[in-house]
Scaffold this active site. Structure first.
Site, short mmCIF file in Angstrom:
data_model
loop_
_atom_site.label_atom_id
_atom_site.label_comp_id
_atom_site.label_asym_id
_atom_site.label_seq_id
_atom_site.Cartn_x
_atom_site.Cartn_y
_atom_site.Cartn_z
NE ARG A 122 -2.51 0.98 3.52
CZ ARG A 122 -3.25 0.96 4.61
NH1 ARG A 122 -4.57 0.87 4.50
NH2 ARG A 122 -2.72 1.00 5.80
CE LYS A 224 -2.84 4.23 7.58
NZ LYS A 224 -4.14 4.77 7.95
CD GLU A 260 -11.54 6.22 4.43
OE1 GLU A 260 -11.33 5.48 3.48
OE2 GLU A 260 -10.65 6.57 5.23
C1 COI Z 1 -4.48 3.08 11.25
O1 COI Z 1 -5.55 2.51 11.40
O2 COI Z 1 -3.41 2.45 11.22
C2 COI Z 1 -4.41 4.54 11.12
O3 COI Z 1 -3.38 5.03 10.75
C3 COI Z 1 -5.59 5.37 11.45
C4 COI Z 1 -5.24 6.63 12.15
C5 COI Z 1 -6.47 7.44 12.29
C6 COI Z 1 -4.61 6.38 13.50
#
Ligand code: COI
Length: 377
Positions: A122, A224, A260
């Site tokens: 990812r 991400k 989401e």
């Molecule tokens: C995760 O779920 O790994 C994230 O990075 C979400 C984040 C809002 C802490």
């Protein structure tokens, strides 16, 4: 030669006496620091720096000073100061593109990693979208394994939590214009964690946001990257102040389909059908999301990835969220257009069955038949 106060006043007559005193005092200190750094005197009588002024492009030619002022949590900027232009110290926890994976300790004390290769892939895909180089899957996984192992004393005892491991990639080299950075840094750090939400494992109360959107088609909502978290903070903080656990976002075009939540993916259960928004570039392809979909199919549920109309929330049996940080979290209520809908939760819920199946694999209670778990010791 250090500039005198009167020279400074002449060149910039907006400084007060007090400011000029401070500036002058500072100059004496800074000049010596800079002499060290640049091996040439900073303050010269010359009116201009030594530069080819006729050929200025938009490449970075750092001027002598930068102004640095920090803001604490209370939102107040304390008095800033000039310092010689140079690298700044940055906490590794200040993210750019980042990942999240977890290490668990099983009942025999063994350390288990859950699908770090999926996070590596990812990051690669996200980095391509942002025109960043990324570590190979092998480099990424090795870094995660080494970080987890080196920090093994921080992995909570079995059943008490996990070690959250955060690999991140950021542009770290200097650049002024718009373009890829001349240098990138990949960092992996770790922190022991328990439940993500203050509700613990209790059901969440979500709010459907109609004003702010999270991402738009063609953008980078599927990456991400910190750029997908910054835009949700305002909506999230408003919802939290009204007592909600998190915000559910709608598509930015019609404001009709679920996307989401701020921190996780969302699933809607009706009978034996489990629907989740399809990944079309505006939502994150969660590793937990993918794992839960596979587990649900194995358990005989019909799993559908599609555009999920927000109206389907009105007569759903259950709603739950998934994410590395969040895990598999039940949703108790959702508020949309001032109407609050309640959902089934509890030990017999689909959410609980999926959560338990996933956690059992992650913590080595159930045999891993899928090759998802890596044992570190
Ligand atoms: C995760 O779920 O790994 C994230 O990075 C979400 C984040 C809002 C802490």
């Amino acid at each position: 030669m250090i500039k005198t106060i009167s020279t400074l006043r002449k060149s910039a007559n907006m400084f007060s006496d007090e400011q000029l005193q401070t500036f002058s005092k500072y100059n004496a200190q800074a000049a010596s620091a800079l002499r060290e750094e640049r091996k040439k005197p900073l303050y010269q009588d010359a009116e201009y720096a030594d530069l080819d002024w006729d050929n200025l492009g938009f490449g970075l030619t750092p001027a002598d000073y930068m102004y640095v002022m920090k803001c604490s949590k209370d939102g107040e900027f304390t008095e800033g100061e000039l310092s010689p232009y140079g690298n700044i110290q940055l906490s590794p926890s200040a993210g750019a593109i980042y990942e999240g994976t977890k290490a668990y300790r099983n009942e025999n004390g063994k350390l288990l990693l859950f699908r770090p290769d999926q996070n590596a892939m990812r990051m690669k895909i996200g980095a391509e979208r942002m025109l960043m180089p990324s570590p190979s899957v092998d480099q990424f996984v090795l870094a995660v394994k080494q970080t987890a192992f080196a920090n093994k004393r921080w992995v909570p005892p079995s059943g008490k939590g996990s070690l959250y491991i955060r690999p991140l990639l950021m542009g770290s080299g200097p650049i002024l214009g718009l373009g890829p950075a001349p240098e990138y840094t990949f960092i992996v750090y770790a922190s022991p964690v328990g439940n993500y939400f203050k509700e613990g494992t209790a059901a969440l109360n979500l709010y459907v946001e109609e004003e702010y959107v999270r991402a738009a088609p063609g953008g980078a909502g599927g990456v991400k990257s910190i750029t997908n978290y910054a835009p949700v903070l305002k909506a999230l903080s408003r919802a939290k102040s009204r007592g909600f656990s998190d915000v559910l976002y709608l598509d930015s075009v019609k404001k009709k389909y679920l996307e989401e939540a701020s921190s996780c993916n969302v699933f809607v259960v009706k009978g034996r059908t489990i629907s989740t928004p399809a990944t079309n570039g505006t939502i994150l392809e969660g590793v937990t999301r993918k794992s839960v979909m596979e587990i649900a199919s194995d358990l005989g549920y019909k799993v559908v990835e599609k555009a999920v109309p927000v109206d389907e929330l009105m007569d759903a049996d259950e709603v739950f969220c998934t994410g590395t940080a969040v895990g598999v979290a039940p949703v108790g209520t959702i508020t949309y257009q001032d109407k609050r809908t309640e959902y089934e939760t509890g030990d017999e819920s689909v959410c609980q069955k999926l959560r338990s199946a996933l956690v059992s694999i992650q913590t080595g209670v159930t045999e891993d038949t899928k090759g998802w778990v890596t044992c570190l010791n």
